[in-house]
Design an enzyme around this catalytic site. Structure first.
Site, mmCIF file in Angstrom:
data_model
loop_
_atom_site.group_PDB
_atom_site.id
_atom_site.type_symbol
_atom_site.label_atom_id
_atom_site.label_comp_id
_atom_site.label_asym_id
_atom_site.label_seq_id
_atom_site.Cartn_x
_atom_site.Cartn_y
_atom_site.Cartn_z
ATOM 1 N N ASP A 254 -6.867 -14.845 -40.581
ATOM 2 C CA ASP A 254 -6.239 -14.536 -39.294
ATOM 3 C C ASP A 254 -4.922 -13.804 -39.517
ATOM 4 O O ASP A 254 -3.923 -14.420 -39.881
ATOM 5 C CB ASP A 254 -5.985 -15.823 -38.506
ATOM 6 C CG ASP A 254 -7.277 -16.537 -38.153
ATOM 7 O OD1 ASP A 254 -8.336 -15.878 -38.192
ATOM 8 O OD2 ASP A 254 -7.237 -17.732 -37.845
ATOM 9 N N HIS B 176 -8.075 -18.889 -43.911
ATOM 10 C CA HIS B 176 -9.011 -20.019 -43.734
ATOM 11 C C HIS B 176 -10.145 -19.863 -44.746
ATOM 12 O O HIS B 176 -11.185 -19.270 -44.421
ATOM 13 C CB HIS B 176 -9.674 -19.968 -42.356
ATOM 14 C CG HIS B 176 -8.813 -20.219 -41.172
ATOM 15 N ND1 HIS B 176 -8.595 -21.465 -40.656
ATOM 16 C CD2 HIS B 176 -8.156 -19.376 -40.346
ATOM 17 C CE1 HIS B 176 -7.836 -21.378 -39.554
ATOM 18 N NE2 HIS B 176 -7.554 -20.117 -39.356
#
Ligand SMILES: *[C@@H]1O[C@H](CO)[C@@H](O)[C@H](O)[C@H]1NC(C)=O
Ligand SMILES: *[C@@H]1O[C@H](CO)[C@@H](O)[C@H](O)[C@H]1NC(C)=O
Ligand SMILES: *[C@@H]1O[C@H](CO)[C@@H](O)[C@H](O)[C@H]1NC(C)=O
Ligand SMILES: *[C@@H]1O[C@H](CO)[C@@H](O)[C@H](O)[C@H]1NC(C)=O
Ligand SMILES: *[C@@H]1O[C@H](CO)[C@@H](O)[C@H](O)[C@H]1NC(C)=O
Ligand SMILES: *[C@@H]1O[C@H](CO)[C@@H](O)[C@H](O)[C@H]1NC(C)=O
Ligand SMILES: *[C@@H]1O[C@H](CO)[C@@H](O)[C@H](O)[C@H]1NC(C)=O
Length: 449
Positions: free
Chosen positions: A208, A222
């Protein structure tokens, strides 16, 4: 006429799945982006935008919606029947989804539940970005993204062709193949199979770059211990990824006046800003640091600093930062369990698809991004200034991303006239905006003149 083409195509291939409907022609909004090198500057590329498959009208030959609120079990008693009966249609981008483009700019206006879109190349595949030892930059206007909304720009390790196959005629052109680190189970079609009961999850590594509104922002790797898209079932779906990630949110890290709409905020969210993210590698090519700069009003602004117990001051995401943050803030260790930054880097080396979305969470607020997430007496639970009083459904929200560019480190942003462009401890760009050149003054200072 349209109808008869659809009916005959459905009948012609009864075993086919994830078919294409033809009620609305699919016309991808065009958008430009740039690839840059330090010595040759930036080259403009022509791409286009496609809407995620889940947001599309999925219907029978007669136009009945297959999934009015979850799948209609009469039309879709099982995956095969559903796949034979239902087709994904073209999108009315501006009218239904509030998605418009203009040159290098993409605007998402919230309506009908937001939108999630992908960047396509000129062959109708997703652009597969390679950002290791490179930087990725865009301009963004978040001034109209309120509390509980999120205008996001991120990478997912999706199949570049969207999983085009004998059972998926739609492919990237129709926005198929989504996956992320939450292993979402609500994807209607997973690798050509209709996910009628939501038993299949779609997992992949997710980076992100930008999850933000005008109050808070977060940069988050992530990792997942899978390669590419991995289709999971049951408990396994909760075990393959780090859904929380190792985030850097300046507000959470203690600097409440770094990013926001106030006159005293360092990065002023009432105005357009440039966001630079660098993926630095060590000598062995392993991802070692994810670094963030902002540029606003011609000023290069390094990310805010944080001091975590036992660590020197840091403003980028490194393995040490993540491990220290987990310990100090009692965060989940899932990041390290799933391979941490090294695993994230391996995924980025394979390539990443660009995802841009605007979504909201009005049920309890998007507190993990902009509010109080957890027990107020614990450190790090405050992520931003938003409270329940700020979460209302009647707000118009919109976000504009523009000038997307990717290239060698220090190639996508530059210093203005008289700006610093080098020197010991200086970390900003070493390129000067034309026609200026970086002139050495002393070991601590070079300047654009
Ligand atoms: C489901 O489809 C059946 C058959 O077409 C229809 O009669 C029914 O109204 C639909 N249900 C919903 C909730 O749309
Ligand atoms: C598109 O962008 C150009 C240049 O920024 C601007 O002049 C024009 O008004 C924009 N068009 C629309 C429809 O917004
Ligand atoms: C999707 O299905 C094809 C066979 O149709 C298979 O080869 C491929 O590995 C599957 N992809 C995933 C992500 O499971
Ligand atoms: C991924 O990590 C989980 C731990 O959360 C572990 O149980 C699983 O075996 C790992 N899978 C692979 C393929 O390494
Ligand atoms: C917030 O960040 C700015 C810019 O780095 C810095 O000048 C300021 O001192 C920081 N404030 C706090 C409270 O850390
Ligand atoms: C949130 O609501 C409070 C109370 O009404 C108000 O003072 C504050 O300005 C609001 N903040 C935002 C970001 O809207
Ligand atoms: C980018 O610029 C910074 C600051 O001038 C410099 O420290 C760094 O080495 C440069 N990186 C590359 C790869 O040129």
């Amino acid at each position: 006429m349209m109808l008869s083409i659809l009916v005959s195509s459905l009948l012609a291939s009864p075993a086919a799945a994830q078919q294409i409907g033809t009620f609305t022609p699919e016309v991808h909004p065009p958008i430009t982006y740039q690839t840059c090198t330090r010595y040759s500057g930036c080259t403009t590329q022509q791409g286009s935008i496609t809407l995620d498959a889940n947001y599309r009208y999925l219907h029978t030959a007669s136009g009945q919606t297959c999934n009015p609120a979850g799948f209609n079990k009469t039309i879709c008693p099982d995956a095969d029947t559903c796949a034979e009966t239902c087709a994904l249609d073209g999108a009315d981008y501006a009218g239904t989804y509030g998605v418009t483009t203009n040159g290098s700019a993409l605007s998402l206006v919230f309506g009908n539940g937001g939108a999630r879109v992908y960047l396509l190349d000129d062959t109708d595949n997703y652009v597969n970005f390679h950002v290791m030892n490179h930087e990725f930059t865009f301009d963004v206007d978040v001034s109209n993204v309120p509390c509980a909304y999120n205008g996001a720009l991120y990478f997912s390790e999706m199949p570049p062709d969207g999983g085009l196959s004998a059972t998926n005629a739609a492919g990237a052109a129709y926005g198929t193949g989504y996956c992320d680190s939450q292993c979402p189970t609500g994807i209607n079609f997973v690798n050509g199979t209709t996910n009628v009961d939501g038993t299949l999850g779609s997992c992949c590594n997710e980076m992100d770059l930008w999850e933000a509104n005008s109050l808070s922002t977060q940069l988050t790797p992530h990792p997942c211990n899978v390669t590419g898209e991995f289709i999971c079932t049951g408990a396994e779906c909760g075990d393959l990824c780090d859904p929380a990630g190792c985030e850097f949110n300046p507000f959470r890290m203690g600097n409440e006046s770094f990013y926001g709409p106030g006159a005293d905020d360092i990065v002023d969210t009432t105005k357009v800003m440039t966001v630079v993210t660098q993926f630095l590698t060590d000598n062995s090519g392993t991802l070692s640091s994810i670094k963030r700069f902002y540029v606003q009003d011609g000023k290069v602004i390094p990310n805010s600093m944080v001091t975590l117990a036992g660590l020197p001051e840091v403003n980028s995401i490194t393995s040490d930062y993540c491990t220290a943050k987990m310990a100090v803030l009692d965060d989940s260790t899932a990041f390290n369990v799933h391979g941490g930054l090294e695993q994230m880097g391996q995924s980025l080396s394979r390539g990443a698809v660009l995802v841009i979305s605007l979504w909201d969470d009005l049920s309890g607020g998007m507190t993990w991004l902009d509010g109080l997430a957890g027990d107020a007496s614990q450190p790090g639970t405050l992520r931003g200034p938003c409270t329940a009083a700020n979460v209302t459904s009647d707000q118009a929200a919109s976000v504009t991303f523009s000038n997307i560019r990717v290239g060698e480190i220090n190639s996508t942003f530059s210093q203005v006239h008289f700006g610093q462009c080098g020197g010991q401890f200086y970390e900003g760009p070493n390129l000067c905006a034309e026609p200026f050149e970086c002139v050495f003054s002393n070991p601590y200072y070079s300047q654009c003149l």
